[in-house]
Write a protein that holds these residues in place. Structure first.
Motif, PDB file in Angstrom:
ATOM      1  N   LEU A  88       0.767  -1.233   0.107  1.00  0.00           N
ATOM      2  CA  LEU A  88       0.068   0.085  -0.024  1.00  0.00           C
ATOM      3  C   LEU A  88       0.803   1.251   0.140  1.00  0.00           C
ATOM      4  CD1 LEU A  88      -3.032  -0.755   2.388  1.00  0.00           C
ATOM      5  CD2 LEU A  88      -3.129  -0.239  -0.185  1.00  0.00           C
ATOM      6  N   THR A  89       1.760   1.452   0.704  1.00  0.00           N
ATOM      7  CA  THR A  89       2.846   2.489   0.829  1.00  0.00           C
ATOM      8  C   THR A  89       3.516   2.637  -0.780  1.00  0.00           C
ATOM      9  OG1 THR A  89       3.412   1.982   3.047  1.00  0.00           O
ATOM     10  CG2 THR A  89       4.756   3.424   1.719  1.00  0.00           C
ATOM     11  N   GLU A  90       3.792   1.526  -1.413  1.00  0.00           N
ATOM     12  CA  GLU A  90       4.432   1.740  -2.726  1.00  0.00           C
ATOM     13  C   GLU A  90       3.452   2.334  -3.520  1.00  0.00           C
ATOM     14  OE1 GLU A  90       6.328  -1.634  -4.429  1.00  0.00           O
ATOM     15  OE2 GLU A  90       7.155  -2.082  -2.360  1.00  0.00           O
ATOM     16  N   LEU A  91       1.995   1.631  -3.555  1.00  0.00           N
ATOM     17  CA  LEU A  91       0.684   2.409  -4.310  1.00  0.00           C
ATOM     18  C   LEU A  91       0.728   3.736  -3.940  1.00  0.00           C
ATOM     19  CD1 LEU A  91      -1.770  -0.633  -4.169  1.00  0.00           C
ATOM     20  CD2 LEU A  91      -0.503   0.290  -6.267  1.00  0.00           C
ATOM     21  N   VAL A  92       0.880   4.156  -2.719  1.00  0.00           N
ATOM     22  CA  VAL A  92       0.670   5.671  -2.348  1.00  0.00           C
ATOM     23  C   VAL A  92       1.555   6.555  -3.103  1.00  0.00           C
ATOM     24  CG1 VAL A  92       0.441   7.236  -0.445  1.00  0.00           C
ATOM     25  CG2 VAL A  92      -0.904   5.249  -0.438  1.00  0.00           C
ATOM     26  N   ARG A  93       2.939   6.132  -2.955  1.00  0.00           N
ATOM     27  CA  ARG A  93       4.125   6.843  -3.478  1.00  0.00           C
ATOM     28  C   ARG A  93       4.050   6.953  -5.133  1.00  0.00           C
ATOM     29  NH1 ARG A  93       8.374   3.837   0.177  1.00  0.00           N
ATOM     30  NH2 ARG A  93       8.360   5.473   2.200  1.00  0.00           N
ATOM     31  N   ASP A  94       3.617   5.680  -5.614  1.00  0.00           N
ATOM     32  CA  ASP A  94       3.390   5.577  -6.971  1.00  0.00           C
ATOM     33  C   ASP A  94       2.180   6.629  -7.591  1.00  0.00           C
ATOM     34  OD1 ASP A  94       5.259   3.996  -7.388  1.00  0.00           O
ATOM     35  OD2 ASP A  94       4.041   2.101  -7.752  1.00  0.00           O
ATOM     36  N   LEU A  95       1.290   6.813  -6.727  1.00  0.00           N
ATOM     37  CA  LEU A  95      -0.060   7.895  -7.018  1.00  0.00           C
ATOM     38  C   LEU A  95       0.522   9.206  -6.937  1.00  0.00           C
ATOM     39  CD1 LEU A  95      -3.055   5.868  -5.357  1.00  0.00           C
ATOM     40  CD2 LEU A  95      -2.820   6.454  -7.803  1.00  0.00           C
ATOM     41  N   GLN A  96       1.305   9.293  -5.633  1.00  0.00           N
ATOM     42  CA  GLN A  96       1.871  10.857  -5.467  1.00  0.00           C
ATOM     43  C   GLN A  96       2.737  11.162  -6.568  1.00  0.00           C
ATOM     44  OE1 GLN A  96       3.546  10.183  -1.786  1.00  0.00           O
ATOM     45  NE2 GLN A  96       1.636  10.973  -0.704  1.00  0.00           N
ATOM     46  N   ASP A  97       3.682  10.134  -7.290  1.00  0.00           N
ATOM     47  CA  ASP A  97       4.317  10.657  -8.362  1.00  0.00           C
ATOM     48  C   ASP A  97       3.569  10.734  -9.485  1.00  0.00           C
ATOM     49  OD1 ASP A  97       6.706  10.219  -6.677  1.00  0.00           O
ATOM     50  OD2 ASP A  97       7.019   7.966  -7.446  1.00  0.00           O
ATOM     51  N   SER A  98       2.694   9.851  -9.715  1.00  0.00           N
ATOM     52  CA  SER A  98       1.756  10.059 -10.880  1.00  0.00           C
ATOM     53  C   SER A  98       1.232  11.567 -10.881  1.00  0.00           C
ATOM     54  CB  SER A  98       0.912   8.869 -11.166  1.00  0.00           C
ATOM     55  OG  SER A  98       0.060   8.767 -10.429  1.00  0.00           O
ATOM     56  N   ARG A  99       0.750  11.796  -9.727  1.00  0.00           N
ATOM     57  CA  ARG A  99      -0.019  13.001  -9.404  1.00  0.00           C
ATOM     58  C   ARG A  99       0.894  13.995  -9.813  1.00  0.00           C
ATOM     59  NH1 ARG A  99      -2.835  14.625  -3.721  1.00  0.00           N
ATOM     60  NH2 ARG A  99      -3.637  16.598  -4.265  1.00  0.00           N
ATOM     61  N   ARG A 100       2.124  14.290  -9.175  1.00  0.00           N
ATOM     62  CA  ARG A 100       3.033  15.153  -9.644  1.00  0.00           C
ATOM     63  C   ARG A 100       3.212  15.500 -10.970  1.00  0.00           C
ATOM     64  NH1 ARG A 100       6.600  12.982  -5.475  1.00  0.00           N
ATOM     65  NH2 ARG A 100       5.888  13.563  -3.315  1.00  0.00           N
ATOM     66  N   GLU A 101       3.618  14.401 -11.599  1.00  0.00           N
ATOM     67  CA  GLU A 101       3.697  14.318 -13.038  1.00  0.00           C
ATOM     68  C   GLU A 101       2.544  14.914 -13.745  1.00  0.00           C
ATOM     69  OE1 GLU A 101       4.318  10.372 -14.552  1.00  0.00           O
ATOM     70  OE2 GLU A 101       6.486  10.273 -13.258  1.00  0.00           O
ATOM     71  N   GLU A 102       1.356  14.559 -13.441  1.00  0.00           N
ATOM     72  CA  GLU A 102       0.029  15.193 -14.020  1.00  0.00           C
ATOM     73  C   GLU A 102       0.096  16.641 -13.749  1.00  0.00           C
ATOM     74  OE1 GLU A 102      -2.047  13.746 -16.143  1.00  0.00           O
ATOM     75  OE2 GLU A 102      -0.821  11.988 -16.035  1.00  0.00           O
ATOM     76  N   TYR A 103       0.252  17.048 -12.823  1.00  0.00           N
ATOM     77  CA  TYR A 103       0.292  18.484 -12.318  1.00  0.00           C
ATOM     78  C   TYR A 103       1.361  19.147 -13.280  1.00  0.00           C
ATOM     79  CZ  TYR A 103      -2.745  18.440  -8.114  1.00  0.00           C
ATOM     80  OH  TYR A 103      -3.778  18.469  -7.341  1.00  0.00           O
ATOM     81  N   ALA A 104       2.593  18.459 -13.314  1.00  0.00           N
ATOM     82  CA  ALA A 104       3.533  19.267 -14.044  1.00  0.00           C
ATOM     83  C   ALA A 104       3.115  19.442 -15.446  1.00  0.00           C
ATOM     84  CB  ALA A 104       4.860  18.322 -14.030  1.00  0.00           C
ATOM     85  N   ARG A 105       2.426  18.129 -16.005  1.00  0.00           N
ATOM     86  CA  ARG A 105       1.878  18.555 -17.246  1.00  0.00           C
ATOM     87  C   ARG A 105       0.863  19.459 -17.620  1.00  0.00           C
ATOM     88  NH1 ARG A 105       0.715  12.075 -18.738  1.00  0.00           N
ATOM     89  NH2 ARG A 105       2.821  11.342 -18.662  1.00  0.00           N
ATOM     90  N   VAL A 106       0.207  19.533 -16.508  1.00  0.00           N
ATOM     91  CA  VAL A 106      -0.980  20.517 -16.561  1.00  0.00           C
ATOM     92  C   VAL A 106      -0.618  21.734 -16.587  1.00  0.00           C
ATOM     93  CG1 VAL A 106      -2.960  21.586 -15.326  1.00  0.00           C
ATOM     94  CG2 VAL A 106      -2.746  19.078 -15.638  1.00  0.00           C
ATOM     95  N   GLU A 107       0.519  22.021 -15.682  1.00  0.00           N
ATOM     96  CA  GLU A 107       1.204  23.535 -15.688  1.00  0.00           C
ATOM     97  C   GLU A 107       1.754  23.704 -16.901  1.00  0.00           C
ATOM     98  OE1 GLU A 107       3.861  24.113 -12.211  1.00  0.00           O
ATOM     99  OE2 GLU A 107       2.469  23.367 -10.881  1.00  0.00           O
ATOM    100  N   GLN A 108       2.353  22.693 -17.690  1.00  0.00           N
ATOM    101  CA  GLN A 108       3.079  23.037 -18.966  1.00  0.00           C
ATOM    102  C   GLN A 108       1.866  23.571 -19.955  1.00  0.00           C
ATOM    103  OE1 GLN A 108       5.441  19.475 -20.120  1.00  0.00           O
ATOM    104  NE2 GLN A 108       6.806  19.796 -18.637  1.00  0.00           N
ATOM    105  N   LEU A 109       0.872  22.815 -20.021  1.00  0.00           N
ATOM    106  CA  LEU A 109      -0.283  22.990 -20.770  1.00  0.00           C
ATOM    107  C   LEU A 109      -0.771  24.360 -20.729  1.00  0.00           C
ATOM    108  CD1 LEU A 109      -2.169  19.745 -21.169  1.00  0.00           C
ATOM    109  CD2 LEU A 109      -0.633  20.837 -22.832  1.00  0.00           C
ATOM    110  N   LEU A 110      -0.914  24.711 -19.345  1.00  0.00           N
ATOM    111  CA  LEU A 110      -1.409  26.032 -18.912  1.00  0.00           C
ATOM    112  C   LEU A 110      -0.218  26.925 -19.653  1.00  0.00           C
ATOM    113  CD1 LEU A 110      -2.933  25.739 -15.658  1.00  0.00           C
ATOM    114  CD2 LEU A 110      -4.023  26.140 -17.511  1.00  0.00           C
TER     115      LEU A 110
END
Length: 171
Positions: A144-166
């Motif tokens: 579960l800890t690994e999944l949460v870290r993976d989700l946090q990493d993917s969330r950061r990547e998505e936020y970075a993409r969204v900021e790049q698009l903006l």
């Protein structure tokens, strides 16, 4: 202790007393047991007399504080055959009752020890099952800890993409 064990012990102790009386009567009537019993009782009495004869008497003082002489027995009294037979038959009867009671105590102790062993084994099994469950929970928590870290990493990547698009849209 189980009720049946206590009941069995009580019945056996109760039955052993009449059997001891019968054993006393048999010891008195049987010529071989009678001769052996008399010989053993006379030997025991002789040993007792020799032990008691070797103990020095304590000095006795009178009311005025003077020491009084004590006459020592010169000849120890010897049991008669009837007294020896009675003592031997009493000893045989009491030894039988004591043997039955001691055997019952030993048997009850074995039963109790067996019960304690089963309890200890069950506790060890339960402890092992609990440890296995804890190990499984630890593995699940790691996953579960690994999944949460993976989700946090993917969330950061998505936020970075969204900021790049903006930034592209504004610029």
């Amino acid at each position: 202790m189980a009720l049946y064990i206590k009941g069995f012990s009580l019945v056996l102790k109760t039955v052993s007393k009449p059997l001891a009386k019968q054993l006393k009567a048999t010891a008195s009537e049987n010529p071989t047991l009678r001769a052996m019993g008399i010989a053993w009782a006379l030997r025991a009495d002789a040993a007792y007399q020799s032990i008691m004869a070797n103990t020095p008497p304590e000095p006795v003082t009178s009311a005025s504080g003077r020491r009084m002489k004590i006459a020592l027995k010169t000849k120890p009294t010897v049991m008669t055959e009837d007294q020896a037979l009675n003592a031997a038959s009493e000893f045989i009867g009491e030894a039988f009752v004591f043997g039955v009671a001691g055997g019952l105590v030993y048997w009850e102790q074995l039963k109790s020890a067996e019960k304690d062993h089963v309890k200890a084994r069950d506790a060890d099994d339960e402890r092992a099952a609990n440890l296995a469950m804890i190990a499984t929970q630890q593995v699940c928590l790691r996953d579960l800890t690994e999944l949460v870290r993976d989700l946090q990493d993917s969330r950061r990547e998505e936020y970075a993409r969204v900021e790049q698009l903006l930034v592209r849209q504004k610029g």
